[in-house]
Design an enzyme around this catalytic site. Structure first.
Site, PDB file in Angstrom:
ATOM      1  N   ARG A 179      -6.808   0.347  -4.945  1.00  0.00           N
ATOM      2  CA  ARG A 179      -6.748  -0.909  -4.184  1.00  0.00           C
ATOM      3  C   ARG A 179      -7.162  -0.604  -2.760  1.00  0.00           C
ATOM      4  O   ARG A 179      -6.512   0.194  -2.081  1.00  0.00           O
ATOM      5  CB  ARG A 179      -5.329  -1.483  -4.208  1.00  0.00           C
ATOM      6  CG  ARG A 179      -5.116  -2.584  -3.168  1.00  0.00           C
ATOM      7  CD  ARG A 179      -3.801  -3.304  -3.335  1.00  0.00           C
ATOM      8  NE  ARG A 179      -3.822  -4.098  -4.551  1.00  0.00           N
ATOM      9  CZ  ARG A 179      -2.866  -4.958  -4.896  1.00  0.00           C
ATOM     10  NH1 ARG A 179      -1.815  -5.132  -4.115  1.00  0.00           N
ATOM     11  NH2 ARG A 179      -2.962  -5.648  -6.004  1.00  0.00           N
TER      12      ARG A 179
ATOM     13  N   HIS B 234     -10.494  -9.269  -7.659  1.00  0.00           N
ATOM     14  CA  HIS B 234      -9.222  -8.787  -8.233  1.00  0.00           C
ATOM     15  C   HIS B 234      -9.350  -8.893  -9.763  1.00  0.00           C
ATOM     16  O   HIS B 234      -8.659  -9.687 -10.406  1.00  0.00           O
ATOM     17  CB  HIS B 234      -8.066  -9.640  -7.699  1.00  0.00           C
ATOM     18  CG  HIS B 234      -6.714  -9.046  -7.886  1.00  0.00           C
ATOM     19  ND1 HIS B 234      -6.506  -7.804  -8.454  1.00  0.00           N
ATOM     20  CD2 HIS B 234      -5.473  -9.525  -7.590  1.00  0.00           C
ATOM     21  CE1 HIS B 234      -5.198  -7.556  -8.474  1.00  0.00           C
ATOM     22  NE2 HIS B 234      -4.562  -8.578  -7.965  1.00  0.00           N
TER      23      HIS B 234
ATOM     24  N   GLN C 172      -6.367  -8.700 -12.329  1.00  0.00           N
ATOM     25  CA  GLN C 172      -5.552  -9.916 -12.324  1.00  0.00           C
ATOM     26  C   GLN C 172      -6.160 -10.966 -13.250  1.00  0.00           C
ATOM     27  O   GLN C 172      -5.458 -11.681 -13.960  1.00  0.00           O
ATOM     28  CB  GLN C 172      -5.462 -10.471 -10.896  1.00  0.00           C
ATOM     29  CG  GLN C 172      -4.632 -11.733 -10.794  1.00  0.00           C
ATOM     30  CD  GLN C 172      -3.147 -11.488 -10.986  1.00  0.00           C
ATOM     31  OE1 GLN C 172      -2.576 -10.654 -10.308  1.00  0.00           O
ATOM     32  NE2 GLN C 172      -2.526 -12.198 -11.924  1.00  0.00           N
TER      33      GLN C 172
ATOM     34  N   ASP D  11      -3.522 -19.479  -4.634  1.00  0.00           N
ATOM     35  CA  ASP D  11      -3.217 -18.130  -4.148  1.00  0.00           C
ATOM     36  C   ASP D  11      -2.811 -18.270  -2.683  1.00  0.00           C
ATOM     37  O   ASP D  11      -3.066 -19.314  -2.054  1.00  0.00           O
ATOM     38  CB  ASP D  11      -4.464 -17.236  -4.298  1.00  0.00           C
ATOM     39  CG  ASP D  11      -4.190 -15.775  -3.943  1.00  0.00           C
ATOM     40  OD1 ASP D  11      -3.012 -15.378  -3.845  1.00  0.00           O
ATOM     41  OD2 ASP D  11      -5.174 -15.014  -3.758  1.00  0.00           O
TER      42      ASP D  11
ATOM     43  N   CYS E 139      -1.146 -15.617  -8.727  1.00  0.00           N
ATOM     44  CA  CYS E 139      -1.085 -14.170  -8.948  1.00  0.00           C
ATOM     45  C   CYS E 139       0.117 -13.533  -8.265  1.00  0.00           C
ATOM     46  O   CYS E 139       0.486 -12.415  -8.601  1.00  0.00           O
ATOM     47  CB  CYS E 139      -2.386 -13.516  -8.504  1.00  0.00           C
ATOM     48  SG  CYS E 139      -2.706 -13.640  -6.735  1.00  0.00           S
TER      49      CYS E 139
ATOM     50  N   ARG F 224      -0.021  -8.510 -16.635  1.00  0.00           N
ATOM     51  CA  ARG F 224      -0.762  -7.479 -15.914  1.00  0.00           C
ATOM     52  C   ARG F 224      -0.723  -6.160 -16.695  1.00  0.00           C
ATOM     53  O   ARG F 224      -1.728  -5.462 -16.806  1.00  0.00           O
ATOM     54  CB  ARG F 224      -0.166  -7.255 -14.510  1.00  0.00           C
ATOM     55  CG  ARG F 224      -0.312  -8.433 -13.549  1.00  0.00           C
ATOM     56  CD  ARG F 224      -1.754  -8.661 -13.139  1.00  0.00           C
ATOM     57  NE  ARG F 224      -2.324  -7.493 -12.513  1.00  0.00           N
ATOM     58  CZ  ARG F 224      -2.171  -7.141 -11.238  1.00  0.00           C
ATOM     59  NH1 ARG F 224      -1.448  -7.902 -10.436  1.00  0.00           N
ATOM     60  NH2 ARG F 224      -2.762  -6.071 -10.740  1.00  0.00           N
TER      61      ARG F 224
END
Ligand code: NVA
Length: 313
Positions: A101, A128, A131, A228, A268, A296
């Protein structure tokens, strides 16, 4: 050629379907695949905050028979203490997979070019994708066709459409044959290049990609409504401006009513109740965010198993 998972369109529509099948199978039979038995190690590096990603990768890697190895981003000083390329070369001699990340997609690309092992995007400024595998698995569980197909479903993403999640929904959603609508103010929409790529994918899958300013218009008739945070990691300095511009895009019960009672809500997480989403919606009957968070682990196990299989390992 070594396969990596750096952005959502690294998977063809057929590969995405097979990956989701595998993720669903791993959810029902968690220990059916053990490609990391030994155990082989997987490096997990986080240059931004994390909860779900670290825990779901850690648990998932263990379930695949492997050793999740947390590499402290600040201590490693990737790109500061030594170059991304040199770090990649060293990691590739020690571990089976690198999960990273970070901020720049171009750094992740460099890691992938030099590691010699599969590299997985655990979130960058641009995408992402892990996700999205979890999100699509969640949509499939609640809205998928009898064969698990997502084609023809409509998703509305409301809020900061220019963040990693907006981009990832455009690419992964169209790969699944979905109609992806982004509702965001000017300046908070994915780039023209991102839309062009999504439209290219959609032309092969029957999906579509569109944007508009009116959140109610985007949400009307949607099967899936997504939002988000307005302040993605790294954007903290823009907090006040963003809160003002994005306020009309808050996912409230009133906005969700345009989608009807059958629509599901994804986020998320972390979520900020009263900002991008109301507490009533996040904690309400249409929210599937806890399934999404659980997924996930299943999704990422499928990603790792798929990449190792592609690498013949
Ligand atoms: N767009 C958010 C996602 C958090 C998982 C961020 O980048 O902070």
């Amino acid at each position: 050629m070594m396969r990596h998972f750096l952005r959502d369109d690294d998977l063809t529509p057929d590969e995405q379907r097979r990956l989701l099948d595998l993720a669903a199978d791993l959810k029902t039979t968690p220990f059916m695949r053990r490609p990391l038995a030994g155990p082989k190690s997987v490096a997990m590096i986080f240059d931004k905050p994390t909860l779900r990603t670290q825990v779901s990768f850690g648990a998932g890697i263990a379930e695949l028979g492997g050793n999740p190895m947390l590499v402290e981003g600040k201590l490693a000083g990737i790109g500061v203490r030594e170059s991304v390329e040199d770090v990649a070369r060293v990691l590739g001699r020690q571990v089976a997979v690198v999960v990273w990340r970070t901020f720049l997609q171009s750094d992740l690309d460099l890691m992938a070019a030099h590691a010699g092992v599969p590299v997985v995007n655990a979130l960058t400024d641009d995408f992402h994708p892990c996700q999205l595998v979890a999100d699509l698995l969640t949509v499939r569980e609640h809205k998928g066709g009898p064969d698990g197909s997502l084609a023809g479903l409509t998703v509305a993403f409301v809020g900061d459409g220019a963040c990693n999640m907006g981009n990832s929904w455009l690419l992964a959603g169209t790969t699944a044959g979905m109609h992806v609508r982004i509702a965001a103010p000017q300046g908070y929409r994915p780039s023209a290049a991102m839309f062009a790529r999504a439209e290219e994918i959609a032309a092969t899958t029957g999906g579509s990609a569109s944007s508009c300013a009116d959140p109610a218009e985007a949400v009307t008739g949607a099967d899936v409504v997504v939002t988000d945070t307005w302040i993605s990691m790294g954007k903290e300095a823009e907090e006040a401006d963003r809160a003002a511009v994005l306020a009309p895009y808050s996912l409230t019960e009133e906005l969700l009513a345009h989608a009807g009672r059958e629509a599901i809500v994804l986020h998320c997480l972390p979520a900020y109740r009263g900002k991008e989403i109301s507490a009533e919606v996040l904690d309400g009957p249409q929210s599937v965010v806890w399934d999404e968070a659980e997924n996930r682990r299943h999704a990422q196990k499928a990603v790792i198993a798929f990449l190792l299989e592609q690498a013949g390992r």
